[in-house]
Enzyme design. Structure first.
Site, PDB file in Angstrom:
ATOM      1  N   ILE A   2       3.138  -2.434   4.139  1.00  0.00           N
ATOM      2  CA  ILE A   2       2.969  -0.976   4.215  1.00  0.00           C
ATOM      3  C   ILE A   2       4.276  -0.199   4.161  1.00  0.00           C
ATOM      4  O   ILE A   2       4.269   1.021   4.252  1.00  0.00           O
ATOM      5  CB  ILE A   2       2.233  -0.585   5.521  1.00  0.00           C
ATOM      6  CG1 ILE A   2       2.844  -1.317   6.708  1.00  0.00           C
ATOM      7  CG2 ILE A   2       0.743  -0.900   5.420  1.00  0.00           C
ATOM      8  CD1 ILE A   2       3.062  -0.459   7.896  1.00  0.00           C
ATOM      9  N   HIS A   3       5.401  -0.897   4.037  1.00  0.00           N
ATOM     10  CA  HIS A   3       6.683  -0.175   4.106  1.00  0.00           C
ATOM     11  C   HIS A   3       7.709  -0.875   3.215  1.00  0.00           C
ATOM     12  O   HIS A   3       7.687  -2.111   3.089  1.00  0.00           O
ATOM     13  CB  HIS A   3       7.165  -0.148   5.568  1.00  0.00           C
ATOM     14  CG  HIS A   3       8.331   0.762   5.803  1.00  0.00           C
ATOM     15  ND1 HIS A   3       9.627   0.387   5.559  1.00  0.00           N
ATOM     16  CD2 HIS A   3       8.371   2.048   6.239  1.00  0.00           C
ATOM     17  CE1 HIS A   3      10.440   1.404   5.838  1.00  0.00           C
ATOM     18  NE2 HIS A   3       9.702   2.422   6.256  1.00  0.00           N
ATOM     19  N   GLU A  49     -13.404  -7.582   6.286  1.00  0.00           N
ATOM     20  CA  GLU A  49     -12.889  -7.034   7.551  1.00  0.00           C
ATOM     21  C   GLU A  49     -13.994  -6.684   8.549  1.00  0.00           C
ATOM     22  O   GLU A  49     -13.835  -5.764   9.344  1.00  0.00           O
ATOM     23  CB  GLU A  49     -11.979  -5.827   7.285  1.00  0.00           C
ATOM     24  CG  GLU A  49     -12.520  -4.805   6.299  1.00  0.00           C
ATOM     25  CD  GLU A  49     -11.475  -3.796   5.833  1.00  0.00           C
ATOM     26  OE1 GLU A  49     -10.472  -3.573   6.530  1.00  0.00           O
ATOM     27  OE2 GLU A  49     -11.657  -3.217   4.745  1.00  0.00           O
ATOM     28  N   ASP A  89      -9.597  -3.968  11.379  1.00  0.00           N
ATOM     29  CA  ASP A  89     -11.014  -3.611  11.337  1.00  0.00           C
ATOM     30  C   ASP A  89     -11.884  -4.775  11.821  1.00  0.00           C
ATOM     31  O   ASP A  89     -12.885  -4.564  12.494  1.00  0.00           O
ATOM     32  CB  ASP A  89     -11.433  -3.222   9.912  1.00  0.00           C
ATOM     33  CG  ASP A  89     -11.026  -1.798   9.582  1.00  0.00           C
ATOM     34  OD1 ASP A  89     -11.687  -0.868  10.056  1.00  0.00           O
ATOM     35  OD2 ASP A  89     -10.031  -1.627   8.851  1.00  0.00           O
ATOM     36  N   TYR A 146       0.848  -1.197   0.000  1.00  0.00           N
ATOM     37  CA  TYR A 146       0.000   0.000   0.000  1.00  0.00           C
ATOM     38  C   TYR A 146       0.878   1.241   0.000  1.00  0.00           C
ATOM     39  O   TYR A 146       1.851   1.325   0.743  1.00  0.00           O
ATOM     40  CB  TYR A 146      -0.873   0.056   1.258  1.00  0.00           C
ATOM     41  CG  TYR A 146      -1.974  -0.960   1.288  1.00  0.00           C
ATOM     42  CD1 TYR A 146      -3.083  -0.833   0.456  1.00  0.00           C
ATOM     43  CD2 TYR A 146      -1.925  -2.034   2.158  1.00  0.00           C
ATOM     44  CE1 TYR A 146      -4.109  -1.765   0.491  1.00  0.00           C
ATOM     45  CE2 TYR A 146      -2.949  -2.973   2.198  1.00  0.00           C
ATOM     46  CZ  TYR A 146      -4.030  -2.827   1.354  1.00  0.00           C
ATOM     47  OH  TYR A 146      -5.042  -3.750   1.396  1.00  0.00           O
ATOM     48  N   ARG A 187      -7.015   1.465  -4.482  1.00  0.00           N
ATOM     49  CA  ARG A 187      -8.011   1.110  -3.464  1.00  0.00           C
ATOM     50  C   ARG A 187      -8.943   2.302  -3.299  1.00  0.00           C
ATOM     51  O   ARG A 187      -8.488   3.402  -2.971  1.00  0.00           O
ATOM     52  CB  ARG A 187      -7.359   0.746  -2.132  1.00  0.00           C
ATOM     53  CG  ARG A 187      -8.430   0.338  -1.097  1.00  0.00           C
ATOM     54  CD  ARG A 187      -7.857  -0.394   0.105  1.00  0.00           C
ATOM     55  NE  ARG A 187      -7.235   0.484   1.067  1.00  0.00           N
ATOM     56  CZ  ARG A 187      -6.889   0.104   2.297  1.00  0.00           C
ATOM     57  NH1 ARG A 187      -7.076  -1.154   2.694  1.00  0.00           N
ATOM     58  NH2 ARG A 187      -6.310   0.962   3.118  1.00  0.00           N
ATOM     59  N   ASP A 201       1.873 -40.332  -0.783  1.00  0.00           N
ATOM     60  CA  ASP A 201       0.753 -40.675  -1.667  1.00  0.00           C
ATOM     61  C   ASP A 201       0.188 -39.387  -2.266  1.00  0.00           C
ATOM     62  O   ASP A 201       0.814 -38.327  -2.188  1.00  0.00           O
ATOM     63  CB  ASP A 201      -0.301 -41.529  -0.949  1.00  0.00           C
ATOM     64  CG  ASP A 201      -0.941 -40.794   0.202  1.00  0.00           C
ATOM     65  OD1 ASP A 201      -0.550 -39.629   0.467  1.00  0.00           O
ATOM     66  OD2 ASP A 201      -1.837 -41.370   0.847  1.00  0.00           O
ATOM     67  N   LYS A 203       8.621   6.266  -5.064  1.00  0.00           N
ATOM     68  CA  LYS A 203       9.511   5.349  -4.339  1.00  0.00           C
ATOM     69  C   LYS A 203       9.054   3.891  -4.554  1.00  0.00           C
ATOM     70  O   LYS A 203       9.879   2.998  -4.781  1.00  0.00           O
ATOM     71  CB  LYS A 203       9.447   5.692  -2.850  1.00  0.00           C
ATOM     72  CG  LYS A 203      10.199   4.775  -1.943  1.00  0.00           C
ATOM     73  CD  LYS A 203      11.496   5.391  -1.559  1.00  0.00           C
ATOM     74  CE  LYS A 203      12.365   4.467  -0.738  1.00  0.00           C
ATOM     75  NZ  LYS A 203      13.656   5.066  -0.488  1.00  0.00           N
TER      76      LYS A 203
HETATM   77  N1  COA Z   1       5.217   3.143  -0.089  1.00  0.00           N
HETATM   78  C1  COA Z   1       6.238   3.785  -0.699  1.00  0.00           C
HETATM   79  N2  COA Z   1       7.234   4.411  -0.048  1.00  0.00           N
HETATM   80  C2  COA Z   1       7.191   4.365   1.282  1.00  0.00           C
HETATM   81  C3  COA Z   1       6.176   3.717   1.994  1.00  0.00           C
HETATM   82  C4  COA Z   1       5.151   3.103   1.263  1.00  0.00           C
HETATM   83  N3  COA Z   1       4.135   2.474   1.844  1.00  0.00           N
HETATM   84  N4  COA Z   1       6.407   3.848   3.312  1.00  0.00           N
HETATM   85  C5  COA Z   1       7.543   4.550   3.450  1.00  0.00           C
HETATM   86  N5  COA Z   1       8.033   4.880   2.228  1.00  0.00           N
HETATM   87  C6  COA Z   1       9.263   5.601   1.923  1.00  0.00           C
HETATM   88  C7  COA Z   1       9.383   6.917   2.680  1.00  0.00           C
HETATM   89  O1  COA Z   1       8.760   7.946   1.963  1.00  0.00           O
HETATM   90  C8  COA Z   1      10.873   7.092   2.771  1.00  0.00           C
HETATM   91  O2  COA Z   1      11.331   7.521   1.502  1.00  0.00           O
HETATM   92  P1  COA Z   1      12.678   8.405   1.365  1.00  0.00           P
HETATM   93  O3  COA Z   1      13.758   7.611   2.006  1.00  0.00           O
HETATM   94  O4  COA Z   1      12.837   8.583  -0.105  1.00  0.00           O
HETATM   95  O5  COA Z   1      12.373   9.667   2.105  1.00  0.00           O
HETATM   96  C9  COA Z   1      11.377   5.659   2.954  1.00  0.00           C
HETATM   97  O6  COA Z   1      10.363   4.828   2.392  1.00  0.00           O
HETATM   98  C10 COA Z   1      11.600   5.278   4.397  1.00  0.00           C
HETATM   99  O7  COA Z   1      10.409   5.487   5.117  1.00  0.00           O
HETATM  100  P2  COA Z   1      10.390   5.750   6.687  1.00  0.00           P
HETATM  101  O8  COA Z   1      11.002   7.074   6.989  1.00  0.00           O
HETATM  102  O9  COA Z   1      10.979   4.581   7.386  1.00  0.00           O
HETATM  103  O10 COA Z   1       8.863   5.778   7.024  1.00  0.00           O
HETATM  104  P3  COA Z   1       7.878   7.027   7.006  1.00  0.00           P
HETATM  105  O11 COA Z   1       7.916   7.660   8.360  1.00  0.00           O
HETATM  106  O12 COA Z   1       8.136   7.900   5.823  1.00  0.00           O
HETATM  107  O13 COA Z   1       6.486   6.320   6.776  1.00  0.00           O
HETATM  108  C11 COA Z   1       4.470   5.188   7.297  1.00  0.00           C
HETATM  109  C12 COA Z   1       5.920   5.437   7.732  1.00  0.00           C
HETATM  110  C13 COA Z   1       3.876   4.084   8.152  1.00  0.00           C
HETATM  111  C14 COA Z   1       3.666   6.475   7.473  1.00  0.00           C
HETATM  112  C15 COA Z   1       4.493   4.745   5.810  1.00  0.00           C
HETATM  113  O14 COA Z   1       5.256   3.580   5.744  1.00  0.00           O
HETATM  114  C16 COA Z   1       3.158   4.591   5.130  1.00  0.00           C
HETATM  115  O15 COA Z   1       2.512   5.572   4.803  1.00  0.00           O
HETATM  116  N6  COA Z   1       2.736   3.340   4.854  1.00  0.00           N
HETATM  117  C17 COA Z   1       1.514   3.052   4.147  1.00  0.00           C
HETATM  118  C18 COA Z   1       0.320   3.270   5.035  1.00  0.00           C
HETATM  119  C19 COA Z   1      -0.953   2.879   4.357  1.00  0.00           C
HETATM  120  O16 COA Z   1      -1.084   2.983   3.160  1.00  0.00           O
HETATM  121  N7  COA Z   1      -1.928   2.414   5.141  1.00  0.00           N
HETATM  122  C20 COA Z   1      -3.179   1.985   4.640  1.00  0.00           C
HETATM  123  C21 COA Z   1      -3.184   0.519   4.305  1.00  0.00           C
HETATM  124  S1  COA Z   1      -3.137  -0.511   5.722  1.00  0.00           S
HETATM  125 MG    MG Z   2      -8.704  -1.429   6.686  1.00  0.00          MG
END
Ligand code: COA
Ligand code: MG
Length: 289
Positions: free
Chosen positions: A221-222, A129, A155, A9, A66, A269, A20
């Protein structure tokens, strides 16, 4: 069907995060307009996603959107502003009935017809969910445009009044049920998000548990979570080697008329042969053989 070992996501309102995501080699990138985007950023997310679908190179990653759930009042505009740029599929959250999928499927079909696109190419992935979603899962899982069932554990826990624990007993019944209904309808089953994104060791354990339970992939998510998750949902070299040896031993025995054989001290088997064939199929889909 593409194997979605890792479904990443990315908040739809963040152009840098979408950019990214393109570099991470994730099987699937899902640009989110629902809970990953704040209420006052929905419009920004729609516009950013529309541009990304049109202009960005997703390479081998599948591109999904989504939208917000049916009945939120946001879902029509989410679709109207993004679907015309042809995502590979739409993730529908908070699914509680077959009719909700049918509503989305008809919207997609209207667009396919209007644009002259191949029919049924844009797939639906349904997030289950809530208690009600599980009660109606039997019908939901039969929708012809469906590719995958996704389990939304947080959820779901809230919907039944459960408290999340480390062991996850409170979600086990529902988690298994997703796998069962997916298997019965030839769908992919996509497992829970592991929210503690700094702890990749525990993520790997959770991803392996999901793979052992029969899930075909996991929501993530990361960026940290891409590689360990894809690895957990790909058969290991040892598993592939074992499956290949087992199959060749079984095939030679079968020619001689044996249904069960002694293979390296274990009785083999048909059920184990089927599992071995699945390992080989997944190894091919993950590009390992
Ligand atoms: N998709 C793409 N890139 C992402 C990412 C994701 N889901 N999550 C982090 N990154 C990027 C950051 O922008 C950062 O990029 P940079 O180094 O070029 O600046 C790098 O990865 C490292 O990220 P980090 O600093 O460790 O985390 P953060 O504080 O920027 O983000 C969250 C943390 C949780 C806010 C983030 O991971 C996020 O938004 N995740 C998705 C959440 C989501 O979509 N939730 C709904 C579905 S359950
Ligand atoms: Mg949800």
């Amino acid at each position: 069907m593409k194997l979605r070992r890792a479904l990443l996501y990315t908040p739809g309102d963040s152009r840098p995060k979408i950019e990214k995501a393109l570099s991470l080699g994730a099987d699937t990138i899902c640009m989110d307009m629902e809970d990953g985007t704040a209420y006052n950023r929905k419009e920004k997310a729609r516009k950013t996603i529309a541009i990304a679908l049109k202009d960005f190179d997703f390479g081998n990653s599948e591109k999904l959107i989504r939208i917000n759930g049916v009945g939120t009042g946001l879902e029509e505009d989410d679709l109207a502003e993004t679907l015309g740029n042809h995502p590979d599929g739409v993730v529908l959250p908070k699914v509680e009935s077959f009719e909700q999928l049918q509503w989305l499927s008809e919207k997609i079909e209207e667009m396919e017809l209007a644009e002259g696109w191949e029919l049924n190419r844009i797939r639906i992935l349904a997030v289950i969910e809530s208690a009600k979603g599980f009660i109606n899962l039997k019908e939901i899982a039969t929708h012809p445009r469906l590719d995958a069932l996704i389990f939304g554990a947080e959820d779901y826990a809230a919907s039944i009044g459960a408290t999340r624990t480390r062991g996850g007993q409170e979600i086990l019944y529902a988690r298994s049920k997703i796998v069962m209904h997916a298997a019965a309808n030839n769908l992919q089953a996509i497992d829970v998000v592991f929210v503690n994104f700094k702890d990749t060791v525990s993520l790997k354990i959770d991803a392996l548990l999901g793979a052992q339970m029969g899930f075909t992939g996991k929501q993530i998510i990361h960026p940290n979570q891409v590689a360990p998750t894809q690895e957990a949902f790909s058969p290991s070299d040892a598993e592939i080697d074992y499956a290949q040896r087992l199959l060749s031993a079984f095939e030679s025995a079968e020619e001689e008329g044996a249904g069960a054989i002694d293979f390296e001290g274990k009785m083999i088997d048909m059920p184990l042969v089927k599992s071995a064939r699945l390992v080989i199929e997944r190894a091919k889909l993950s590009g390992k053989i």
